[in-house]
Design an enzyme around this catalytic site. Structure first.
Site, mmCIF file in Angstrom:
data_model
loop_
_atom_site.group_PDB
_atom_site.id
_atom_site.type_symbol
_atom_site.label_atom_id
_atom_site.label_comp_id
_atom_site.label_asym_id
_atom_site.label_seq_id
_atom_site.Cartn_x
_atom_site.Cartn_y
_atom_site.Cartn_z
ATOM 1 N N GLU A 78 17.372 -31.122 -44.356
ATOM 2 C CA GLU A 78 17.292 -32.402 -43.651
ATOM 3 C C GLU A 78 17.673 -32.276 -42.178
ATOM 4 O O GLU A 78 17.972 -33.283 -41.517
ATOM 5 C CB GLU A 78 18.207 -33.433 -44.322
ATOM 6 C CG GLU A 78 17.779 -33.867 -45.707
ATOM 7 C CD GLU A 78 16.495 -34.692 -45.712
ATOM 8 O OE1 GLU A 78 15.860 -34.823 -44.649
ATOM 9 O OE2 GLU A 78 16.128 -35.199 -46.781
ATOM 10 N N HIS A 98 23.105 -39.096 -51.628
ATOM 11 C CA HIS A 98 22.195 -39.631 -52.645
ATOM 12 C C HIS A 98 22.982 -40.552 -53.580
ATOM 13 O O HIS A 98 22.816 -40.513 -54.797
ATOM 14 C CB HIS A 98 21.552 -38.501 -53.438
ATOM 15 C CG HIS A 98 20.644 -37.632 -52.635
ATOM 16 N ND1 HIS A 98 20.016 -36.526 -53.176
ATOM 17 C CD2 HIS A 98 20.253 -37.683 -51.338
ATOM 18 C CE1 HIS A 98 19.283 -35.939 -52.235
ATOM 19 N NE2 HIS A 98 19.407 -36.624 -51.114
ATOM 20 N N HIS A 158 15.718 -42.469 -52.063
ATOM 21 C CA HIS A 158 16.317 -41.244 -51.550
ATOM 22 C C HIS A 158 17.835 -41.338 -51.444
ATOM 23 O O HIS A 158 18.541 -40.594 -52.104
ATOM 24 C CB HIS A 158 15.698 -40.931 -50.176
ATOM 25 C CG HIS A 158 16.039 -39.601 -49.626
ATOM 26 N ND1 HIS A 158 15.241 -38.917 -48.733
ATOM 27 C CD2 HIS A 158 17.131 -38.802 -49.795
ATOM 28 C CE1 HIS A 158 15.804 -37.767 -48.409
ATOM 29 N NE2 HIS A 158 16.959 -37.679 -49.034
ATOM 30 N N TYR A 213 39.028 -54.484 -35.126
ATOM 31 C CA TYR A 213 39.862 -54.207 -36.298
ATOM 32 C C TYR A 213 40.605 -52.883 -36.133
ATOM 33 O O TYR A 213 40.015 -51.855 -35.793
ATOM 34 C CB TYR A 213 38.982 -54.146 -37.554
ATOM 35 C CG TYR A 213 39.748 -53.946 -38.836
ATOM 36 C CD1 TYR A 213 40.415 -54.996 -39.440
ATOM 37 C CD2 TYR A 213 39.806 -52.691 -39.442
ATOM 38 C CE1 TYR A 213 41.123 -54.817 -40.612
ATOM 39 C CE2 TYR A 213 40.506 -52.499 -40.615
ATOM 40 C CZ TYR A 213 41.159 -53.568 -41.199
ATOM 41 O OH TYR A 213 41.866 -53.397 -42.358
#
Length: 217
Positions: A78, A98, A158, A213
């Protein structure tokens, strides 16, 4: 290229984050991947190697064009996805998983319904990028469209992609996204009932408050 102490520390952090994805059930086996940027060097998990087998000697690093700078192992498949996000955003770290609930949601909707105000931590309603073959330039292009104005998205059939100013922030956004998907699926599964959702105005006001925050007053 000389391996610097900063790159070695970043590699250790990348491996630790990758192992967390497995320990927390966000990935199975060698699915998913993690990367972090050190200047013009991108430290990334390798392809097809279980994270618990990685050692300090297994560092994998590439330049912004994907050319290998360090390591003998092949970078994650990837890599085009990671490089595209680094080129288009101010990301310093990326986590791709995933995760079960997020992947399930990616098959059902084009945008995660506003089930919780923590969507603001990702910039607003989380979009689902259209499906494309993993590791492809097409997937990277779809992800960038879904990430416009956001720091996280779902990838159809995916998984998830989230980035941040560091690995801790990228990982936290990933975990929050999976949690929101789980909440929506759980609420939607109650027979005869539909979950109450936030309005865009409510989500925007929460996002504004979340920007401060944890800051010191």
């Amino acid at each position: 290229m000389r391996e610097t102490e900063q790159i070695r520390r970043t590699w250790a952090d990348v491996v630790e984050a990758a192992r967390r994805t497995t320990a927390d059930g966000l990935v199975v086996g060698t699915s998913g991947n993690v990367s972090a940027r050190v200047g013009n060097v991108i430290v990334v998990t390798p392809s097809g190697v279980p994270y618990d087998r990685l050692t300090p000697r297994d560092v994998v690093a590439v330049d912004p064009e994907g050319r290998r700078l360090l390591g003998d192992l092949a970078p994650t498949s990837e890599l085009p996805l990671h490089l595209a996000v680094y080129r288009a955003t101010d990301a310093a770290a990326i986590v791709h998983t995933h995760a079960v609930h997020a992947t399930a949601v990616s098959t059902l909707v084009d945008e995660l319904p506003l089930i919780h105000y923590m969507a603001g931590a990702l910039g607003g309603p989380v979009r689902v990028a259209p499906y494309a073959l993993y590791g492809s330039d097409e997937l990277a292009a779809h992800a960038l469209e879904a990430l416009a104005g956001r720091t996280g998205c779902l990838l159809r059939n995916h998984g998830t992609l989230a980035y941040g100013a560091g690995l801790d922030q990228a990982y936290d956004r990933t975990a929050q996204l999976e949690w929101m998907c789980r909440v929506w699926l759980t609420a939607s599964s109650v027979p005869g009932r539909a979950p109450a959702l936030l309005t865009l105005d409510q989500a925007s006001r929460a996002a504004e408050k979340l920007r401060g925050y944890g800051s010191q007053r």
